[in-house]
Design a protein around this motif. Structure first.
Motif, PDB file in Angstrom:
ATOM      1  N   MET A   1       2.699 -44.306 -32.298  1.00  0.00           N
ATOM      2  CA  MET A   1       3.887 -43.628 -31.770  1.00  0.00           C
ATOM      3  C   MET A   1       3.665 -43.211 -30.303  1.00  0.00           C
ATOM      4  SD  MET A   1       4.939 -40.236 -31.119  1.00  0.00           S
ATOM      5  CE  MET A   1       3.875 -39.169 -32.088  1.00  0.00           C
ATOM      6  N   ILE A   2       4.637 -43.503 -29.488  1.00  0.00           N
ATOM      7  CA  ILE A   2       4.542 -43.157 -28.063  1.00  0.00           C
ATOM      8  C   ILE A   2       5.564 -42.064 -27.755  1.00  0.00           C
ATOM      9  CG2 ILE A   2       4.929 -44.022 -25.701  1.00  0.00           C
ATOM     10  CD1 ILE A   2       3.941 -46.771 -26.755  1.00  0.00           C
ATOM     11  N   ILE A   3       5.084 -41.018 -27.098  1.00  0.00           N
ATOM     12  CA  ILE A   3       5.981 -39.934 -26.679  1.00  0.00           C
ATOM     13  C   ILE A   3       6.686 -40.342 -25.385  1.00  0.00           C
ATOM     14  CG2 ILE A   3       6.050 -37.550 -25.786  1.00  0.00           C
ATOM     15  CD1 ILE A   3       5.226 -37.234 -28.547  1.00  0.00           C
ATOM     16  N   LEU A   4       8.001 -40.257 -25.383  1.00  0.00           N
ATOM     17  CA  LEU A   4       8.763 -40.489 -24.149  1.00  0.00           C
ATOM     18  C   LEU A   4       8.752 -39.155 -23.396  1.00  0.00           C
ATOM     19  CD1 LEU A   4      11.722 -42.522 -25.713  1.00  0.00           C
ATOM     20  CD2 LEU A   4       9.769 -43.437 -24.453  1.00  0.00           C
ATOM     21  N   ASP A   5       7.875 -39.080 -22.403  1.00  0.00           N
ATOM     22  CA  ASP A   5       7.596 -37.811 -21.742  1.00  0.00           C
ATOM     23  C   ASP A   5       8.601 -37.546 -20.605  1.00  0.00           C
ATOM     24  OD1 ASP A   5       6.568 -35.672 -20.312  1.00  0.00           O
ATOM     25  OD2 ASP A   5       4.477 -36.326 -20.487  1.00  0.00           O
ATOM     26  N   GLY A   6       9.621 -36.768 -20.921  1.00  0.00           N
ATOM     27  CA  GLY A   6      10.686 -36.494 -19.953  1.00  0.00           C
ATOM     28  C   GLY A   6      10.215 -35.590 -18.827  1.00  0.00           C
ATOM     29  N   LYS A   7       9.249 -34.733 -19.131  1.00  0.00           N
ATOM     30  CA  LYS A   7       8.768 -33.807 -18.109  1.00  0.00           C
ATOM     31  C   LYS A   7       8.052 -34.589 -16.998  1.00  0.00           C
ATOM     32  CE  LYS A   7       6.485 -29.398 -17.795  1.00  0.00           C
ATOM     33  NZ  LYS A   7       5.482 -28.522 -18.380  1.00  0.00           N
ATOM     34  N   LYS A   8       7.142 -35.458 -17.430  1.00  0.00           N
ATOM     35  CA  LYS A   8       6.395 -36.263 -16.454  1.00  0.00           C
ATOM     36  C   LYS A   8       7.350 -37.212 -15.707  1.00  0.00           C
ATOM     37  CE  LYS A   8       3.029 -39.903 -15.871  1.00  0.00           C
ATOM     38  NZ  LYS A   8       3.998 -40.692 -15.102  1.00  0.00           N
ATOM     39  N   THR A   9       8.213 -37.893 -16.464  1.00  0.00           N
ATOM     40  CA  THR A   9       9.110 -38.879 -15.834  1.00  0.00           C
ATOM     41  C   THR A   9      10.043 -38.194 -14.840  1.00  0.00           C
ATOM     42  OG1 THR A   9       9.007 -40.098 -17.906  1.00  0.00           O
ATOM     43  CG2 THR A   9      10.705 -40.783 -16.344  1.00  0.00           C
ATOM     44  N   SER A  10      10.537 -37.023 -15.201  1.00  0.00           N
ATOM     45  CA  SER A  10      11.457 -36.344 -14.281  1.00  0.00           C
ATOM     46  C   SER A  10      10.711 -35.904 -13.022  1.00  0.00           C
ATOM     47  CB  SER A  10      12.144 -35.157 -14.958  1.00  0.00           C
ATOM     48  OG  SER A  10      11.241 -34.120 -15.139  1.00  0.00           O
ATOM     49  N   ASN A  11       9.439 -35.517 -13.171  1.00  0.00           N
ATOM     50  CA  ASN A  11       8.653 -35.162 -11.974  1.00  0.00           C
ATOM     51  C   ASN A  11       8.432 -36.392 -11.091  1.00  0.00           C
ATOM     52  OD1 ASN A  11       8.410 -32.401 -12.250  1.00  0.00           O
ATOM     53  ND2 ASN A  11       6.662 -32.571 -13.640  1.00  0.00           N
ATOM     54  N   ASP A  12       8.183 -37.548 -11.732  1.00  0.00           N
ATOM     55  CA  ASP A  12       8.025 -38.796 -10.959  1.00  0.00           C
ATOM     56  C   ASP A  12       9.303 -39.062 -10.163  1.00  0.00           C
ATOM     57  OD1 ASP A  12       5.597 -39.107 -12.181  1.00  0.00           O
ATOM     58  OD2 ASP A  12       6.214 -40.712 -13.549  1.00  0.00           O
ATOM     59  N   ILE A  13      10.458 -38.914 -10.849  1.00  0.00           N
ATOM     60  CA  ILE A  13      11.743 -39.200 -10.186  1.00  0.00           C
ATOM     61  C   ILE A  13      11.960 -38.230  -9.027  1.00  0.00           C
ATOM     62  CG2 ILE A  13      14.274 -39.193 -10.503  1.00  0.00           C
ATOM     63  CD1 ILE A  13      13.723 -40.157 -13.409  1.00  0.00           C
ATOM     64  N   LYS A  14      11.638 -36.964  -9.258  1.00  0.00           N
ATOM     65  CA  LYS A  14      11.822 -35.968  -8.184  1.00  0.00           C
ATOM     66  C   LYS A  14      10.948 -36.315  -6.970  1.00  0.00           C
ATOM     67  CE  LYS A  14      12.905 -32.253 -11.296  1.00  0.00           C
ATOM     68  NZ  LYS A  14      12.251 -31.165 -12.009  1.00  0.00           N
ATOM     69  N   GLU A  15       9.726 -36.781  -7.245  1.00  0.00           N
ATOM     70  CA  GLU A  15       8.855 -37.169  -6.111  1.00  0.00           C
ATOM     71  C   GLU A  15       9.454 -38.348  -5.362  1.00  0.00           C
ATOM     72  OE1 GLU A  15       4.809 -37.671  -7.517  1.00  0.00           O
ATOM     73  OE2 GLU A  15       4.771 -35.564  -8.150  1.00  0.00           O
ATOM     74  N   GLU A  16      10.006 -39.301  -6.109  1.00  0.00           N
ATOM     75  CA  GLU A  16      10.630 -40.472  -5.463  1.00  0.00           C
ATOM     76  C   GLU A  16      11.833 -40.024  -4.614  1.00  0.00           C
ATOM     77  OE1 GLU A  16       9.543 -43.009  -9.460  1.00  0.00           O
ATOM     78  OE2 GLU A  16      11.632 -42.958  -8.833  1.00  0.00           O
ATOM     79  N   ILE A  17      12.597 -39.093  -5.167  1.00  0.00           N
ATOM     80  CA  ILE A  17      13.778 -38.610  -4.427  1.00  0.00           C
ATOM     81  C   ILE A  17      13.334 -37.875  -3.157  1.00  0.00           C
ATOM     82  CG2 ILE A  17      15.745 -36.991  -4.510  1.00  0.00           C
ATOM     83  CD1 ILE A  17      16.064 -37.719  -7.479  1.00  0.00           C
TER      84      ILE A  17
END
Ligand code: NAD
Length: 293
Positions: A1-17
């Protein structure tokens, strides 16, 4: 089972923005600007707005918060919306929902200039989304697409079951998952409170998106082995194990289902943080004037 990590992904997106904001500012001197209107002082709305303002600061956006009294008239609120529509310094406008009962939410939503409607709730943006042409997508469904894409969850040809038909989550989600896009291309079943054989349907889901607002509603007997579960629900319940005295539960009984899933979003830290990241992404898109809605 893989956790879809929204916290990490949203931080990645914020850095890209943040990187894109720096380049916009250095090339044009203009800072993307989000304006929010908050009516009254509902506790949950205050928390959501504070998180949105903080996120703007993190990526380098300008933000303006307009607070209006609970007793504000519909006309006064519509005037505020119109002022922001006309202000060329502002790229995005959100009116925090819910509004007091004496104000017609749809009227206010329709008054927002679709080009500044970074929540993606205006009928024009919903229509454009349904037609699969450029639009501001509603933030929560858009955040779910982003998670599916970034974790390479295969969606094409899969059976996606959505529970809940709200205008902000379930209905747009069902449209987006059926579109001829990636993620998308699913065969979609949209279920709701009048669905009579829910368990029979959820057991056939390859992707199950749950947005009904009932804590731990989905249990392991309702799903099939290998399903990808997206848990949108947030319910605040009392807890004697946390400092604050409460904790957040999703619509899915995580401990019960986790071993049967291929992918799953946790609550908190799944869909929630993605919603804010996508609001920022819509505001960035608006500031670039890349499409006219
Ligand atoms: P809503 O309350 O507007 O609608 C709930 C939907 O669930 C309705 O369409 C109803 O028909 C359906 N439903 C209710 N009982 C059902 C049942 N027994 N079987 C099948 N369907 C049933 O919901 P909403 O605004 O979409 O919110 C749903 C949940 O998602 C809430 O917990 C909310 O707090 C949460 N939410 C989270 C985010 C986020 O960013 N994570 C964003 C929006 C909403």
């Amino acid at each position: 089972m893989i956790i879809l990590d929204g916290k990490k992904t949203s931080n990645d997106i914020k850095e890209e923005i943040a990187v894109q904001v720096q380049s916009i500012v250095s090339s044009s001197g203009r800072v993307p600007h989000l304006s929010a209107i908050l009516v009254g002082n509902d506790g949950a709305s205050e928390t959501y707005i504070a998180a949105k303002v903080k996120a703007c600061q993190k990526v380098g956006f300008k933000s303006t918060l307009i607070r209006l009294d609970e007793s504000v008239s519909e006309e006064e609120l519509l005037n505020e919306v119109e002022k922001i529509n006309k202000n060329s310094d502002i790229d995005g406008l959100i009116v925090q929902l819910p509004l007091p009962k004496h104000i017609d939410e749809m009227k206010v939503t329709e008054a927002i200039d679709p080009k500044k409607d970074v929540d993606g709730f205006h009928p024009s943006n919903i229509g454009r989304m349904a037609l699969n042409i450029p639009a501001f997508l509603p933030a929560t469904p858009s955040g779910i697409l982003e998670l599916l894409e970034r974790y390479s969850v295969e969606t094409s040809g899969k059976h996606c079951v959505v529970i809940g038909r709200s205008h902000i989550v379930g209905s747009p989600m069902s449209i987006l998952m059926a579109r001829n896009n990636n993620p998308g291309n699913c065969t979609v079943t949209l279920t709701h409170s009048r669905t009579s054989n829910l368990k029979e349907i959820t057991k056939t889901a390859d992707i199950l998106i749950v947005a009904l607002g009932k804590a731990e509603f989905i249990t392991s007997d309702m799903i099939k082995e290998g399903v990808c579960i997206i848990d949108v629900g947030i319910t605040r319940v009392k807890s004697n194990k946390t400092k604050s005295g409460w904790k957040l539960l999703g619509d899915v009984n995580f401990e019960d289902v986790k071993d049967k899933c291929s992918f799953i979003t946790p609550v908190p830290g799944g869909v929630g943080p993605m919603t804010i990241a996508m609001l920022l992404q819509n505001t960035l898109l608006s500031s670039k004037k890349e499409f006219s809605s």
